[in-house]
Design a protein around this motif. Structure first.
Motif, PDB file in Angstrom:
ATOM      1  N   THR A   1      -7.782 -10.610   1.410  1.00 27.58           N
ATOM      2  CA  THR A   1      -6.721 -10.195   2.482  1.00 27.58           C
ATOM      3  C   THR A   1      -7.219  -8.364   2.998  1.00 27.58           C
ATOM      4  OG1 THR A   1      -4.945  -9.397   1.567  1.00 27.58           O
ATOM      5  CG2 THR A   1      -6.791  -7.647   1.026  1.00 27.58           C
TER       6      THR A   1
ATOM      7  N   ILE B   1      -7.640   2.719  -4.189  1.00 25.53           N
ATOM      8  CA  ILE B   1      -7.368   1.472  -4.880  1.00 25.53           C
ATOM      9  C   ILE B   1      -7.418   1.398  -6.192  1.00 25.53           C
ATOM     10  CG2 ILE B   1      -7.686  -1.549  -4.980  1.00 25.53           C
ATOM     11  CD1 ILE B   1      -6.798   0.717  -2.161  1.00 25.53           C
TER      12      ILE B   1
ATOM     13  N   LEU C   1      -1.394  -0.396   4.023  1.00 28.99           N
ATOM     14  CA  LEU C   1      -0.353   0.131   4.250  1.00 28.99           C
ATOM     15  C   LEU C   1       0.192  -0.036   2.691  1.00 28.99           C
ATOM     16  CD1 LEU C   1       0.836  -2.243   7.059  1.00 28.99           C
ATOM     17  CD2 LEU C   1       1.000   0.983   6.705  1.00 28.99           C
ATOM     18  N   LYS C   2      -0.548  -0.977   1.710  1.00 25.39           N
ATOM     19  CA  LYS C   2       0.424  -1.091   0.014  1.00 25.39           C
ATOM     20  C   LYS C   2      -0.671   0.223  -0.652  1.00 25.39           C
ATOM     21  CE  LYS C   2       0.074  -5.162  -1.626  1.00 25.39           C
ATOM     22  NZ  LYS C   2      -0.698  -5.867  -1.923  1.00 25.39           N
ATOM     23  N   HIS C   3      -2.179   1.085  -0.376  1.00 20.66           N
ATOM     24  CA  HIS C   3      -1.945   1.873  -1.447  1.00 20.66           C
ATOM     25  C   HIS C   3      -2.910   3.010  -1.166  1.00 20.66           C
ATOM     26  CE1 HIS C   3      -2.524  -1.181  -3.865  1.00 20.66           C
ATOM     27  NE2 HIS C   3      -3.227  -1.559  -3.423  1.00 20.66           N
ATOM     28  N   LYS C   4      -2.596   3.039   0.607  1.00 20.04           N
ATOM     29  CA  LYS C   4      -2.933   3.993   0.893  1.00 20.04           C
ATOM     30  C   LYS C   4      -4.592   5.102   1.103  1.00 20.04           C
ATOM     31  CE  LYS C   4       1.384   4.872   2.847  1.00 20.04           C
ATOM     32  NZ  LYS C   4       1.857   3.914   1.446  1.00 20.04           N
TER      33      LYS C   4
ATOM     34  N   ASP D   1      -3.363  -4.301   5.310  1.00 17.94           N
ATOM     35  CA  ASP D   1      -2.446  -4.653   3.932  1.00 17.94           C
ATOM     36  C   ASP D   1      -2.970  -3.999   2.528  1.00 17.94           C
ATOM     37  OD1 ASP D   1      -0.291  -6.196   2.466  1.00 17.94           O
ATOM     38  OD2 ASP D   1      -2.117  -6.773   1.428  1.00 17.94           O
ATOM     39  N   ILE D   2      -3.774  -3.991   2.184  1.00 20.11           N
ATOM     40  CA  ILE D   2      -4.638  -2.857   1.751  1.00 20.11           C
ATOM     41  C   ILE D   2      -4.192  -1.105   2.131  1.00 20.11           C
ATOM     42  CG2 ILE D   2      -7.098  -1.295   0.957  1.00 20.11           C
ATOM     43  CD1 ILE D   2      -7.837  -4.277   0.666  1.00 20.11           C
TER      44      ILE D   2
END
Length: 282
Positions: free
Chosen positions: A196, A209, A203-206, A200-201
């Motif tokens: 992915t 992970i 923005l989603k997780h800052k 996207d990572i």
């Protein structure tokens, strides 16, 4: 302390895979090479028969038989690319190539460990240049450079210009820090290896992970110390008077943006997590 064995009969969520290197390993351990596709075919058939008969008193009776056969051919093609990362990992494990104890992995060896990780994106750093000018230790870097170049005077502006050019001209890949129970692994990651988008990572997780992740990686470097520093010696062909100072300056710059001295350097082959299933009562 050795890491626990990772089961191979599981369902995995693969975040990152270096398919070129995985294919290279598989081609070396499988005599058939890398399979690029599977094809299966099935045939369904049916037939209809009929018989015609006739007779004339003075002529021998005759019969004609015919049949019509219908066949349906079905073909299905399968792409094995999705299964490649786990397939190669299992094959390497079966052949004894994968280590699980970081302390005993030689340079160039394969390591499989679990932990958590963080990603860092430096692609936006040029936009922060006005702020970076105020916080980076350019004066110290200039002093170190002048100690190396005894015949020249390098100013703070020279160092600032050099850093600014590097930020603008050199690609800044995604950086990975993977934390095991006791150690840290560091690497850069190619964007095409992500399942992915890295954006996207972020923005989603800052960055960090969540969850328990596994990494299969090539160990490229051990933590740097005064005993095993990779810049302990420079080949004579590099230039006795010019090579060493420039090399030291590059090392100083790398310490700001590259692998931390206390991290292992690795090249990730697969980053994944195990998908846990739960039975639902009907």
């Amino acid at each position: 302390m050795a890491q626990e064995a990772q089961p191979t009969e599981s369902l995995y969520d693969i975040l990152y895979a270096d398919r070129a290197r995985l294919s290279s390993y598989l081609a070396q351990i499988d005599p058939n090479g890398v399979i690029t596709g599977y094809k299966t075919s099935t045939t369904d058939g049916s037939s209809v028969g009929s018989e015609l008969g006739g007779g004339v008193p003075t002529v021998a009776s005759a019969k004609a038989r015919y049949s019509i056969e219908n066949k349906d051919l079905a073909e299905r093609t399968f792409d094995p690319a999705a299964a490649l990362p786990i397939e190669v990992m299992n094959r390497l494990d079966e052949n004894g190539y994968i280590h699980r104890d970081l302390k005993n992995v030689p340079i160039g060896g394969l390591l499989l460990v679990k932990g958590r990780f963080a990603l860092r994106d430096f692609s936006q750093f040029p936009a922060f240049w006005p702020l970076m000018k105020k916080i980076l230790p350019f004066k110290d870097l200039a002093t170190n450079a002048n100690n190396q170049f005894s015949k020249k005077t390098i100013s703070v502006n020279d160092i600032e210009s050099l850093f600014k050019s590097l930020l603008e001209d050199i690609p800044q890949p995604v950086q990975l820090t993977f934390e095991t129970s006791k150690e840290y692994l560091w690497s850069t990651l190619a964007e095409e290896g992500f399942a992915t988008s890295p954006i996207d990572i972020f923005l989603k997780h800052k960055g960090i992970i969540p969850g328990e992740w596994y990494i299969l990686a090539i160990v490229d470097g051990h933590p740097i110390s005064t005993e095993n520093a990779d810049d302990a010696s420079i080949p004579d062909s590099f230039g006795e008077s010019l090579g060493i100072p420039f090399h030291q300056l590059a090392q100083d710059m790398r310490s700001l943006f590259g692998r931390p001295d206390n991290n292992y350097g690795v090249s990730p082959l697969v980053i994944f997590r195990q998908v846990h299933c739960s039975k639902v009562n009907g």
